[in-house]
Structure formats: C-alpha cells, structure tokens
Design an enzyme around this catalytic site. Structure first.
Site, PDB file in Angstrom:
ATOM      1  N   SER A 137       0.914  -1.131   0.106  1.00  0.00           N
ATOM      2  CA  SER A 137      -0.003   0.024   0.062  1.00  0.00           C
ATOM      3  C   SER A 137       0.907   1.190   0.033  1.00  0.00           C
ATOM      4  CB  SER A 137      -0.893   0.024   1.203  1.00  0.00           C
ATOM      5  OG  SER A 137      -1.447   1.173   1.325  1.00  0.00           O
ATOM      6  N   TYR A 150      -1.777  -0.084  10.840  1.00  0.00           N
ATOM      7  CA  TYR A 150      -1.818  -0.647   9.345  1.00  0.00           C
ATOM      8  C   TYR A 150      -0.820  -0.282   8.542  1.00  0.00           C
ATOM      9  CZ  TYR A 150      -3.438  -1.180   4.449  1.00  0.00           C
ATOM     10  OH  TYR A 150      -3.630  -1.645   3.072  1.00  0.00           O
TER      11      TYR A 150
END
Length: 280
Positions: A137, A150
């Site tokens: 990501s 995250y």
C-alpha cells in the site's frame, strides 16, 4: 494454457479484480477467501467476462493456513504465481486501538502473508520458477495519521519482501511489490473497521473526524481497482518484472512529495490536512 495463479482475499476489491483479470488472460485461477459464501460478486464478475475459476476457502490468519494451502495445491497442482492480497485495516489513533485490533492486522497482513508464502515456496523452488506478488500500500511507504498500525504492517511487508527477494532469486522465484493508492474497494465501505476504543468525543476525535471525511470523500471518487489488477497481471506475465510498482496518481504524487520536500514542510501539510494540533 496459462499458469496456475493463487489469489488470497478474492471476495472483493483488488483480489476479485485480480482473479478475474488473470482468468481472462488465460491463467488457471484459484480464488481463495475466508468466507466462500461471499463469492457471489466474484462469480458474477467472472461470468460477465466469460471465464471460470476455482474457489477455495482460506483464512490466511488461521493457524491451519499452511496446511490448507498445501491441501489446495495438492488438489489443483503447484502454483506458478501467488498473489498475497488478503488484508484488513482498522482505523483510528493507535492509542484508541485495542491489542486485538493491532494483532488482527498483523496476523492477516503480515503473519498470514508469510505463512502462505512459506507454504508455496518449496514447490516453486523445486520447479526453478515462480512469482510472488505482495500487495502492499502507499501506507507501506508513507505513514499517515489514523492508520498507524496498518501502516506498520505494510512497512513490514515492504521489508520482508525486499529481503525475501534476494533469498529466493537464485531459485528462479521473483518477489514483487504492488503499492496501490486509493481505489474503490470494500475496505472503505462494508469492511471498514474502527478501533475498539475510538471515540469521536475523545482526545483524537477532531483528527479522526477529519481523516474519515477525507478518506470517504477520496474513496467516493476513486476509480475501481482494475488498474491494480492489470499491474499484478503484468508482474505475473513479465519475464523480468520490476520489484516495486506504484499504482495510482495519488500514490505517485505522495511518494514524490515525500522524497523531494523537507520533512518540516511535509509535516506542515499533514497537520493542515487533518487539523492535527501541534504538541505542547
């Protein structure tokens, strides 16, 4: 006949788009998901493209995941490519996330990814070829407020992938990273999760509201994840794939800014964006 491709987290979003794109390109696809009863959207998308794929249950965070992967490959044959896509994100400031929130993200995004990778490597190494595509990501490159745990998992995936790349290269196995920006996926809607102790009236409330407003606004106008699926397919098909692939205009812009402007200026922009107060 194409290669056998195993995709995790295929019930929606990037995993769904990748499974269908690979099948449409002529690959044999094993689309895995934690809850096969949620395969309706995948089957509809595959049917619309006139392709078929195999659906198998797999919870990458389960202790039995490695054995389950081996069962799947004994049934369908050794995989040429593994797409590690399964992942979860829990929003909210770190202080307001319970230990369970943090551990769940690491169990799926990091330890689950590692477990599945370890299970497929012996056959790839024995065959002298293979492709492991880890879906990271933009958060794996730039840590932003509201997704600290995250971001930590995605930074872990980045480091793991870079080291693993050199370990398996002598055996003809390529490791690749895909780093998407914002695309329209269920992580922003049905699968959106807040930390157990997040409070909009608490000390991080103003920041949380600002971040959620920005995220939902960006997600509403974000494109579907087809470009990410196309990038993953290229990595599977390319004889000499690049290690890192950024996907999305926002991802490329953010990474470029982070690299070229001083940290003080970048921090000022982040504070203004989410109304983060300066520490006293």
């Amino acid at each position: 006949m194409g290669h056998l491709v195993l995709v995790t987290g295929s019930s929606s979003g990037i995993g769904l788009a990748t499974a269908v794109a690979c099948a449409a390109a002529g690959h044999r696809v094993i689309a895995t998901m934690r809850r096969p009863e949620k395969a309706g959207a995948l089957l509809a998308a595959a049917g619309a493209r006139g392709v078929t794929l195999e659906i198998e249950q797999l919870d990458v965070a389960a202790a039995s995941a490695p054995d389950r992967v081996r069962e799947i490959l004994e049934k369908h044959g050794p995989a040429y490519a593994l797409v590690n896509n399964a992942g979860i994100a829990v929003g909210g400031a770190f202080e307001e996330q319970a230990d369970g929130d943090v551990r769940a993200q690491f169990e799926t995004n990091v330890f689950g990814l590692m477990a599945v990778t370890r299970a497929v490597l012996p056959a790839m190494r024995g065959a002298g070829r293979g492709r492991i595509v880890n879906v990271s990501s933009i958060s794996g490159l730039v840590g932003l407020p509201g997704v600290s745990a995250y971001a930590a998992t995605k930074h872990a995936v980045e480091g793991f992938s870079e080291a693993l790349r050199w370990e398996v290269a002598p055996f003809g196995v390529h490791v690749c990273l895909v780093e998407p920006g914002t695309f329209k996926t269920e992580i922003f809607y049905e699968n959106q999760r807040r930390g157990a102790h997040v409070s909009l009236d608490g000390p991080y409330g103003a920041m949380t509201r600002a971040i959620e407003q920005i995220v939902l606004k960006d997600a509403a106008k974000a494109p579907p994840p087809a470009p990410v699926a196309a990038a993953i397919l290229r990595l599977i098909d390319d004889a000499s794939p690049p290690f890192r692939t950024l996907v999305g205009r926002d991802a490329r812009a953010l990474v470029a800014l982070r690299r070229v402007i001083p940290d003080r200026l970048f921090a000022t922009g982040i504070r203004r964006l989410v109304s983060v107060p300066r520490s006293r």
